[in-house]
Write an enzyme that holds these catalytic residues in place. Structure first.
Site, PDB file in Angstrom:
ATOM      1  N   SER A   1       0.784  -1.211   0.059  1.00 19.56           N
ATOM      2  CA  SER A   1       0.016   0.000  -0.033  1.00 19.56           C
ATOM      3  C   SER A   1       0.917   1.184   0.055  1.00 19.56           C
ATOM      4  O   SER A   1       2.034   1.262   0.342  1.00 19.56           O
ATOM      5  CB  SER A   1      -0.976   0.188   1.158  1.00 19.56           C
ATOM      6  OG  SER A   1      -1.842  -0.965   1.151  1.00 19.56           O
TER       7      SER A   1
HETATM    8  N1  SAH Z   1      -0.936  -4.104   3.525  1.00 12.51           N
HETATM    9  C1  SAH Z   1      -0.600  -4.948   2.454  1.00 12.51           C
HETATM   10  C2  SAH Z   1      -1.502  -4.981   1.211  1.00 12.51           C
HETATM   11  C3  SAH Z   1      -1.188  -5.866   0.277  1.00 12.51           C
HETATM   12  S1  SAH Z   1      -2.294  -6.137  -0.978  1.00 12.51           S
HETATM   13  C4  SAH Z   1       1.064  -4.322   2.153  1.00 12.51           C
HETATM   14  O1  SAH Z   1       0.745  -3.046   2.156  1.00 12.51           O
HETATM   15  O2  SAH Z   1       1.534  -4.868   1.641  1.00 12.51           O
HETATM   16  C5  SAH Z   1      -3.660  -7.031  -0.106  1.00 12.51           C
HETATM   17  C6  SAH Z   1      -3.434  -8.303   0.193  1.00 12.51           C
HETATM   18  O3  SAH Z   1      -4.653  -8.953   0.787  1.00 12.51           O
HETATM   19  C7  SAH Z   1      -2.909  -9.421  -1.054  1.00 12.51           C
HETATM   20  O4  SAH Z   1      -1.682  -9.802  -0.515  1.00 12.51           O
HETATM   21  C8  SAH Z   1      -3.902 -10.433  -1.036  1.00 12.51           C
HETATM   22  O5  SAH Z   1      -3.396 -11.760  -1.401  1.00 12.51           O
HETATM   23  C9  SAH Z   1      -4.596 -10.344   0.420  1.00 12.51           C
HETATM   24  N2  SAH Z   1      -6.031 -10.850   0.229  1.00 12.51           N
HETATM   25  C10 SAH Z   1      -7.051 -10.682  -0.618  1.00 12.51           C
HETATM   26  N3  SAH Z   1      -8.022 -11.117  -0.289  1.00 12.51           N
HETATM   27  C11 SAH Z   1      -7.764 -11.813   0.939  1.00 12.51           C
HETATM   28  C12 SAH Z   1      -8.517 -12.715   1.961  1.00 12.51           C
HETATM   29  N4  SAH Z   1      -9.837 -13.064   1.695  1.00 12.51           N
HETATM   30  N5  SAH Z   1      -7.807 -13.229   2.864  1.00 12.51           N
HETATM   31  C13 SAH Z   1      -6.474 -12.844   3.530  1.00 12.51           C
HETATM   32  N6  SAH Z   1      -5.878 -12.134   2.227  1.00 12.51           N
HETATM   33  C14 SAH Z   1      -6.283 -11.666   1.272  1.00 12.51           C
END
Ligand code: SAH
Length: 208
Positions: free
Chosen positions: A52
């Site tokens: 993010s």
């Molecule tokens: N806060 C993280 C954001 C990563 S993007 C950062 O800054 O690195 C969002 C993440 O949510 C992805 O890695 C994706 O695989 C995960 N995601 C999507 N749906 C999900 C779910 N139902 N349960 C767990 N993770 C999920």
């Protein structure tokens, strides 16, 4: 980064600012993009996911107003960067990631920073983490089609859930505060527009 992108946009929570000064974002980014680690943007990580934008991490972290004593749930570990910030701000962090390779990489980055108050689980975070509930705060870092009710049910009374809700292309960042034992008794605040990758799962988008 903290001065130009976070303080300048009005984030005043001192604990959030200190946490973001302390945690090196470049440790959560692929080697090829390291020169962009402190830019004002989200960046690609593996598997078409993103780390993010720093401002959004600050906004979500400040919105849950942590004091250091709380148990927090994060859905969407991704790179682990937001997880590391929450680990600085709370007592314990439970984080769920659906993609195992990302969860493993995040675990390594967090271990390198001695973030030992973080537990990571691989699975569908839209179910929450019932055994560890209730949580004082829940932060969802992927975009949902609607507020996952399971997560509201795992929120402590007085606790808040921050979740981007909307279409697959744009969402509104919502803060829902649970006001009583009744999970429908919520205060709803809108924190602004945002764009996250999809929350995929039983109570999210249903594609793979
Ligand atoms: N806060 C993280 C954001 C990563 S993007 C950062 O800054 O690195 C969002 C993440 O949510 C992805 O890695 C994706 O695989 C995960 N995601 C999507 N749906 C999900 C779910 N139902 N349960 C767990 N993770 C999920």
């Amino acid at each position: 980064m903290v001065d130009a992108q976070i303080r300048a946009r009005g984030i005043a929570d001192q604990r959030v600012l200190r946490a973001m000064e302390k945690i090196p974002r470049h440790l959560f980014i692929d080697a090829g993009l390291i020169d962009q680690a402190y830019n004002d943007s989200a960046l690609p990580i593996d598997r078409q996911q993103t780390i993010s934008q720093p401002y959004i991490v600050a906004l979500m972290s400040a919105a849950v107003a942590l004091t250091g004593k709380e148990k927090v749930l994060e859905i969407g570990t991704g790179s682990g960067y937001q997880t590391a910030i929450l680990a600085e701000l709370a007592d314990q962090v439970f984080s769920i990631e659906r993609i195992a390779v990302l969860a493993n990489r995040a675990r390594k980055a967090l271990d390198a920073l001695n973030c030992y108050n973080v537990a990571i689980r691989v699975g569908d975070g839209t179910y929450g983490w019932r055994e560890e509930s209730p949580f004082a705060a829940i932060v969802v870092t992927a975009g949902a089609p609607q507020v996952p009710r399971t997560l509201i049910e795992q929120l402590a009374v007085g606790g808040s859930l921050v979740v981007p809700v909307g279409s697959r292309h744009s969402q509104n960042l919502l803060k829902l505060t649970r006001l009583s034992a009744n999970p429908d008794d919520l205060r709803r605040e809108e924190l602004g527009g945002c764009r996250f990758v999809d929350l995929i799962g039983e109570h999210g988008w249903n594609h793979s």
